[in-house]
Design a protein around this motif. Structure first.
Motif: not given
Ligand SMILES: *Cc1c(COP(=O)(O)O)cnc(C)c1O
Length: 365
Positions: A78-85, A137-140, A172-177, A349-350
């Motif tokens: 599976e794949g999911l992310k944790v975001y720091r608000g 970060s609001d992208s990583d 995870a940084g941004s996946y696609f440059s 979404l962000t």
């Protein structure tokens, strides 16, 4: 002998063994290369059922060389992310959808059942232990990779009697440059990602290993990813490891956001489902799960009815498509940098993921 396959591990039984030495946390690097200090493991056997879940120092697995996950690909992920608000709280985005999808993949792989909310609670505890790894970060973000493998130590092709579910975390940084010009896709019906009656709707490793050869042919054609086609009519199914959306004026002259239906060959993306639900909520244009063919796309491009095309997935959220190489021609998609629609979806979404808007789609760690 009791069949323990319907029982589950319990988060209340979780044992935590902390690592005596913690790694230095580097700046966010290439996706999937730097892992955190701990991992979550739970072992299952047919005779003893599930053992207590364990959070322990990150380290190698020891596997029998006949292990059927290695020989026959009896495994899934599976794949999911944790975001720091902005408020410093850690958030997961609709994680129960991942837990359910994982349980569904497990059923298809003949791996044992487990309680989905118990797994989520164990993952929450792991994230809590590793909270300092979640980038400010609001992208990583920190990526969560639940994995489930057969550890059956025999060469028989059979339902595993031993299995290991584990969860690792990585930066995870941004996946696609995010290059200007959008994603370039190569569309050739000679390769298929998934087929009716197959496992394309499950996150099984084999689906991805098999895609690599085509992926490198795409690169030979100067493209970044494969646009996966299906059937005689060259149905558009997915782009690389993303679901695909077309924003256009459809054959009946209606503004429509369209994505292929979940007919078994499409991976049921959490991002896909969220985009469908969000845009249906707006009620501003038709939102359809429908078949889309290359013929329809080519005609719509010729008639200038295409507004934008984009991929969707946890890695990049929305990823605009710039070009498609198909039958020796390069098709140019409009609004390949960012259309008003993709920008709005990405922002909504962000905003949810980083806690700027209130919703029940968030699971607080
Ligand atoms: C994981 C995945 C997706 C995207 O799913 P999300 O839940 O949105 O990340 C789409 N297609 C394939 C083939 C995938 O493996």
């Amino acid at each position: 002998m009791a069949d323990n396959s319907t029982q589950s591990f319990k988060a209340a039984d979780l044992v935590i063994q902390l690592s005596p030495s913690l790694k230095a946390k580097p700046n966010v690097v290439d996706f999937g290369t730097v892992f955190t200090d701990h991992m979550l493991t739970m072992e299952w056997s047919l005779t003893e059922g599930w053992q207590a879940p364990l959070i322990r120092p990150f380290g190698n697995l020891s596997l029998h060389p006949a292990c059927s996950s290695l020989h026959y690909g009896i495994q899934l992920f599976e794949g999911l992310k944790v975001y720091r608000g902005d408020d410093n709280r850690l958030r997961l985005f609709r994680p129960m959808l991942n837990m359910k999808r994982m349980a569904n993949s497990a059923r298809r792989a003949c791996l044992p059942a487990f309680d989905e909310s118990e797994l989520l609670e164990c993952i929450r505890r792991l994230v809590e232990v590793e909270q300092d790894w979640v980038p400010v970060s609001d992208s990583d973000s920190l990526y969560i990779r639940p994995t489930f493998i057969s550890t059956e130590a025999s060469l028989g092709v059979k339902k595993p009697s031993r299995a290991l579910l584990y969860v690792i975390l990585c930066q995870a940084g941004s996946y696609f440059s995010s290059e200007a010009g959008g994603l370039s896709l190569w569309a050739d019906p000679k390769y298929v990602r998934a087929w009716k009656g197959g496992t394309g709707d499950c996150k099984m490793g084999g689906n991805y290993g098999c895609s690599l050869f085509a992926q490198y042919e795409a690169v030979d054609y100067g493209c970044q990813q494969v646009l996966w086609l299906y059937g005689e009519d060259h149905q558009i199914t997915e782009a690389g490891t993303m679901n695909i959306f077309l924003h256009w004026i459809n054959e009946d002259g209606e503004e429509e956001l369209a994505t292929p239906p979940l007919d078994g060959i499409i991976l049921p993306g959490v991002t896909r489902q969220s985009i469908l639900e969000l845009t249906r909520e707006w009620g501003e244009f038709k939102v359809a799960e429908r078949y889309l063919t290359m013929g329809q796309l080519c005609l719509a491009l010729k008639q200038q009815r295409v507004k934008a095309m984009f991929g969707s997935g946890t890695a990049c959220m929305v990823c605009p498509v710039g070009t498609i190489v198909y039958q020796g021609k390069t098709l140019n998609l409009p609004q390949h940098n960012q259309s008003p629609l993709t920008s709005r979806i990405a922002k909504e979404l962000t905003d949810i993921q980083y806690g700027r808007s209130l919703t029940d789609w968030i699971f607080l760690v």
